[in-house]
Enzyme design. Structure first.
Site, PDB file in Angstrom:
ATOM      1  N   LYS A 147      77.816 -66.749   6.905  1.00  0.00           N
ATOM      2  CA  LYS A 147      78.227 -65.710   7.822  1.00  0.00           C
ATOM      3  C   LYS A 147      79.666 -65.969   8.271  1.00  0.00           C
ATOM      4  CE  LYS A 147      78.191 -68.840  10.474  1.00  0.00           C
ATOM      5  NZ  LYS A 147      79.087 -69.209  11.509  1.00  0.00           N
ATOM      6  N   HIS A 177      71.789 -69.900  11.094  1.00  0.00           N
ATOM      7  CA  HIS A 177      70.996 -71.124  11.349  1.00  0.00           C
ATOM      8  C   HIS A 177      70.308 -71.102  12.716  1.00  0.00           C
ATOM      9  CE1 HIS A 177      74.767 -72.444  13.254  1.00  0.00           C
ATOM     10  NE2 HIS A 177      74.070 -73.346  13.894  1.00  0.00           N
ATOM     11  N   LYS A 181      66.134 -72.489  14.100  1.00  0.00           N
ATOM     12  CA  LYS A 181      65.861 -73.482  15.146  1.00  0.00           C
ATOM     13  C   LYS A 181      64.415 -73.353  15.591  1.00  0.00           C
ATOM     14  CE  LYS A 181      70.607 -73.378  16.878  1.00  0.00           C
ATOM     15  NZ  LYS A 181      71.308 -74.555  17.354  1.00  0.00           N
ATOM     16  N   GLU A 215      80.003 -73.288  24.749  1.00  0.00           N
ATOM     17  CA  GLU A 215      80.214 -74.506  23.950  1.00  0.00           C
ATOM     18  C   GLU A 215      81.335 -75.337  24.569  1.00  0.00           C
ATOM     19  OE1 GLU A 215      79.417 -74.077  19.432  1.00  0.00           O
ATOM     20  OE2 GLU A 215      80.781 -72.467  19.947  1.00  0.00           O
ATOM     21  N   ASP A 234      82.019 -64.688  15.211  1.00  0.00           N
ATOM     22  CA  ASP A 234      81.509 -66.032  14.890  1.00  0.00           C
ATOM     23  C   ASP A 234      80.190 -66.320  15.603  1.00  0.00           C
ATOM     24  OD1 ASP A 234      81.608 -68.712  13.852  1.00  0.00           O
ATOM     25  OD2 ASP A 234      82.375 -69.413  15.777  1.00  0.00           O
ATOM     26  N   HIS A 239      75.021 -64.901  15.789  1.00  0.00           N
ATOM     27  CA  HIS A 239      73.900 -65.685  16.313  1.00  0.00           C
ATOM     28  C   HIS A 239      73.221 -65.027  17.513  1.00  0.00           C
ATOM     29  CE1 HIS A 239      75.072 -68.827  13.618  1.00  0.00           C
ATOM     30  NE2 HIS A 239      76.161 -69.150  14.273  1.00  0.00           N
ATOM     31  N   LYS A 325      84.423 -71.062  23.351  1.00  0.00           N
ATOM     32  CA  LYS A 325      84.811 -72.443  23.037  1.00  0.00           C
ATOM     33  C   LYS A 325      85.453 -73.071  24.269  1.00  0.00           C
ATOM     34  CE  LYS A 325      83.955 -72.248  18.529  1.00  0.00           C
ATOM     35  NZ  LYS A 325      82.722 -72.878  18.044  1.00  0.00           N
TER      36      LYS A 325
HETATM   37  C1  BG6 Z   1      78.543 -71.861  13.820  1.00  0.00           C
HETATM   38  C2  BG6 Z   1      79.861 -71.386  14.351  1.00  0.00           C
HETATM   39  O1  BG6 Z   1      77.925 -70.859  13.064  1.00  0.00           O
HETATM   40  O2  BG6 Z   1      77.689 -72.227  14.884  1.00  0.00           O
HETATM   41  C3  BG6 Z   1      80.498 -72.460  15.215  1.00  0.00           C
HETATM   42  O3  BG6 Z   1      80.743 -71.054  13.272  1.00  0.00           O
HETATM   43  C4  BG6 Z   1      79.529 -72.923  16.283  1.00  0.00           C
HETATM   44  O4  BG6 Z   1      81.714 -71.977  15.793  1.00  0.00           O
HETATM   45  C5  BG6 Z   1      78.195 -73.297  15.664  1.00  0.00           C
HETATM   46  O5  BG6 Z   1      80.100 -74.031  16.961  1.00  0.00           O
HETATM   47  C6  BG6 Z   1      77.168 -73.651  16.733  1.00  0.00           C
HETATM   48  O6  BG6 Z   1      76.004 -74.077  16.131  1.00  0.00           O
HETATM   49  P1  BG6 Z   1      75.161 -75.375  16.537  1.00  0.00           P
HETATM   50  O7  BG6 Z   1      73.767 -74.946  16.385  1.00  0.00           O
HETATM   51  O8  BG6 Z   1      75.547 -76.404  15.565  1.00  0.00           O
HETATM   52  O9  BG6 Z   1      75.565 -75.728  17.938  1.00  0.00           O
END
Ligand code: BG6
Length: 483
Positions: A147, A177, A181, A215, A234, A239, A325
């Site tokens: 993605k 992803h 989870k 994050e 992103d 997500h 971020k």
């Molecule tokens: C990714 C993004 O898909 O997911 C990142 O590109 C992000 O920017 C990350 O930090 C977060 O995923 P996780 O589950 O590893 O915290």
């Protein structure tokens, strides 16, 4: 169930995602005994990055040592290492890759399936897909596409067309992803395996929903990818809206892939077009000085927004989504705020800020995650004083030995098994881009924010009023109001 024998071809094998998640994840699957009896992993990348099998084996070893959950040593590592080979990818000259895939298949014998994982920048998806179609590589195969899937409706449609020219939908695995989870998957169990919550899971009882993924990570050297992507594509599209799909969906007739994805697609179809006035875009101070970032970059590193799902269950319930971020905390939390009771009987009532800490259902979908019911209880004593209290289920306490696969691991396994339940479908993605069109056409101006803060002020005041952003402490013991 163990998957059939597979040759896994990892495009982008020397990239950041492969290093942090995919190579360690494949090794973890091997350790857990979940890879097929017969498997080979062919890494692929432009020739200059990793020119031969030995360099790729060393690269994989170092990635697992740095980011894996167990050491690359012992007999499992030996056989994993033996399964690795490298085939340089050049869409103009696929010969080296073809040779590597054939060699891997010959060494396995029989008729292994092929699984391609496109862990490459989105700009490279189409050329890799065409290359798979032009050679005979696409035969007997499935493809995992990373993605973001497109950057707007037109590009997502064009990409879907390109892929559908080579793979039918049943062989396409668009990966997110977050959907792999455990604690996101558990939302389905929480909702549909219990009689407790589903009756109140609607507009009559829920006043608003928050899906909050701040994050602490910054750019992490990913300017090349991030500059052309930004927080909305992103994280929000990719997500958070996918998680919203699971929170907001109607009960599917079964947990099979088609009914599950039908119900999610209906949620996305019901998304009201996103009003730019309901969005706060931020950029952290110092972003433009990061290596690889344009000095006048307009890329947002933060997005908070209000979404509406225009259907019977959710009409009038705002969904607030936030991610950025370099924020104050790294969390992954869904909060459902319940309506207040119709009558205030407790005269010695709490101040608003305190009271707001009750009356919530909170789902922390970090790893390993927890779920809390937050309510108000009477403090012992002769007055009718209330205090916030929580009842918390913690994965780590209830299932300490059983918690196992990370998001990517679960999803790569599902792709090998041909189970599309947790992958996104073309119509679902197109609906999301459709709803995003007004925002993408007319993005509000960027607002600066200090690294380590909670982002631009209007997102914690006007955007969310009359509600507030709530975050529990990391153990789920108490809700904090973050205003
Ligand atoms: C990714 C993004 O898909 O997911 C990142 O590109 C992000 O920017 C990350 O930090 C977060 O995923 P996780 O589950 O590893 O915290």
């Amino acid at each position: 169930t163990r998957p059939d024998d597979h040759v896994i071809v990892l495009f982008g094998a020397t990239g950041d995602l492969a290093k942090r998640k995919l190579l360690p994840g494949l090794f973890h699957l091997a350790r857990a005994g979940l890879l097929p009896d017969g498997y080979r992993i062919v890494g692929s990348a432009p020739a200059q990055y990793a020119p031969n099998d030995d360099a790729f084996r060393k690269h994989t070893h170092d990635a697992i040592a740095a980011f894996g959950r167990s050491e690359p040593s012992g007999p499992v590592w030996q056989s994993f290492e033996d399964s690795l080979s490298f085939g340089a990818a050049d869409p103009q000259d696929p010969a080296p890759l073809l040779a590597a895939v054939r060699a891997a298949e010959d060494s396995l014998g029989g008729q292994p399936r092929r699984l391609f994982h496109l862990a490459v920048p989105p700009s490279a998806f189409a050329s890799v897909i065409r290359m798979l179609g032009d050679t005979d590589l696409a035969e007997n195969s499935k493809v995992i596409v990373e993605k973001p899937f497109g950057s707007d409706l037109a590009s997502a449609r064009a990409l879907n067309e390109t892929i559908h020219a080579v793979f039918d939908e049943s062989r396409i695995f668009r990966i997110d992803h977050f959907l792999g989870k455990e604690s996101v998957d558990n939302i389905l169990a929480l909702r549909f395996a219990n009689g407790m919550l589903e009756p109140i899971w609607n507009r009559d009882h829920i006043s608003h929903v928050q899906i909050d993924v701040p994050e602490t990570l910054g750019l992490e050297g990913r300017a090349h990818f991030y500059e052309g992507t930004g927080a909305f594509r992103d994280m929000i599209v990719t997500h958070l809206i996918q998680v919203l799909g699971i929170v907001a969906m109607e009960p599917p007739v079964s947990l099979a892939a088609q009914p599950l994805r039908d119900e999610k697609a209906k949620v996305f179809e019901a998304l009201r077009p996103i009003e730019p006035g309901h969005v706060v875009r931020g950029q952290y101070d110092g972003y433009r000085e990061e290596p690889g970032v344009a000095p006048d970059s307009q890329t947002e590193t933060y997005t908070a927004l209000r979404l509406e799902v225009d259907n019977w269950r959710w009409a009038g319930v705002p969904f607030y989504l936030r991610s950025g971020k370099n924020l104050a905390q790294h969390r992954e939390v869904i909060t459902l705020g319940l309506h207040e009771p119709p009558l205030r009987m407790f005269r010695a009532d709490l101040p608003r800020r305190e009271k707001d800490r009750g009356n919530k259902i909170v789902i922390d979908f970090g790893d390993p995650g927890w779920i809390a019911a937050c309510f108000l209880a009477k403090e012992p004593g002769p007055t009718a004083r209330l205090a916030p209290a929580t009842m918390t289920f913690r994965y780590a306490e209830s299932f300490c030995q059983k918690h196992g696969l990370e998001g990517y691991e679960r999803l790569i396994l599902d792709a090998m098994l041909g189970d599309q339940s947790l992958f996104t479908r073309s119509d679902g993605i197109e609906h999301i881009w459709e709803a995003s069109a007004p925002l993408l056409g007319n993005p509000p101006p960027l607002q600066p924010y200090a690294p380590g803060s909670w982002g631009p002020e209007p997102a914690v005041t006007e955007l969310i009023a009359p509600h507030q952003w709530y975050l529990p402490d990391a153990d789920g013991d108490a809700i904090e109001v973050l205003a």
